[in-house]
Write a protein that holds these residues in place. Structure first.
Motif, short mmCIF file in Angstrom:
data_model
loop_
_atom_site.label_atom_id
_atom_site.label_comp_id
_atom_site.label_asym_id
_atom_site.label_seq_id
_atom_site.Cartn_x
_atom_site.Cartn_y
_atom_site.Cartn_z
N VAL A 166 7.78 84.23 77.74
CA VAL A 166 8.73 83.56 76.83
C VAL A 166 8.09 83.38 75.46
N ALA A 167 6.84 82.97 75.42
CA ALA A 167 6.14 82.80 74.15
C ALA A 167 6.04 84.12 73.40
N THR A 168 5.78 85.20 74.11
CA THR A 168 5.70 86.53 73.48
C THR A 168 7.04 86.90 72.86
N ALA A 206 10.57 85.69 66.05
CA ALA A 206 10.22 85.06 64.77
C ALA A 206 9.79 86.12 63.76
N ARG A 207 9.00 87.09 64.20
CA ARG A 207 8.58 88.18 63.30
C ARG A 207 9.78 88.99 62.83
N ALA A 209 11.79 87.00 60.29
CA ALA A 209 11.10 87.00 58.99
C ALA A 209 11.26 88.34 58.29
N ARG A 210 11.12 89.43 59.06
CA ARG A 210 11.27 90.76 58.48
C ARG A 210 12.70 90.97 57.98
N ASN A 211 13.68 90.54 58.78
CA ASN A 211 15.08 90.68 58.37
C ASN A 211 15.37 89.85 57.12
N GLN A 212 14.80 88.65 57.04
CA GLN A 212 15.01 87.81 55.86
C GLN A 212 14.44 88.50 54.63
N SER A 213 13.30 89.14 54.78
CA SER A 213 12.69 89.86 53.67
C SER A 213 13.60 91.00 53.20
#
Length: 139
Positions: free
Chosen positions: A65-67, A73-74, A77-81
């Motif tokens: 789940v953590a993975t 999250a990555r 962040a990439r999509n937001q960029s």
């Protein structure tokens, strides 16, 4: 050399602090994406010995789940960029289009609102709009 003995020699301050807090065992569960280990989920325990099978299975689930959370999250962040880059590009194009229409309006003596209407209507009258380079002096 046992895990605890290894930690005691390579991380003496950490080991001392962990023991002072009552921890007597640490287990590391790899966080994997296919065959790649991207981190570990560390379990600090107050009872020595091997991690019970049920606890190991639960820890594996938590690590999975953590993975997934890390990769989401990555990706976010990439999509937001990408969104920010596209927004900047769009804003620049809008500014360029406004500048072209303003120059065209000045060079042809038309109101900017009329030029915008002609562009919106795809009027043949403004097909040369992009070829207008600089405004004609007003005097």
């Amino acid at each position: 050399m046992s895990r605890s003995a290894c930690a005691a020699t390579t991380l003496p301050r950490f080991t001392a602090a962990a023991v002072e807090l009552g921890f007597t065992a640490v287990d590391a569960v790899p966080m994997r994406l296919r065959d790649e280990v991207i981190g570990s989920l560390n379990l600090f325990r107050t009872s020595p010995g091997a991690l019970p099978a049920e606890a190991a299975a639960l820890a594996r689930s938590f690590a999975n789940v953590a993975t997934i959370g890390l990769f989401q999250a990555r990706a976010t962040a990439r999509n937001q960029s990408v969104v920010e880059q596209l927004q900047t590009a769009l804003s620049n194009r809008v500014a360029d289009a406004l500048s072209l229409m303003r120059n065209y309006a000045r060079n042809t003596g038309k109101l900017l609102s009329d030029v915008a209407r002609l562009v919106n209507e795809r009027s043949p009258e403004v097909t040369g709009l992009a070829r207008v380079s600089k405004p004609r002096p007003r005097w």
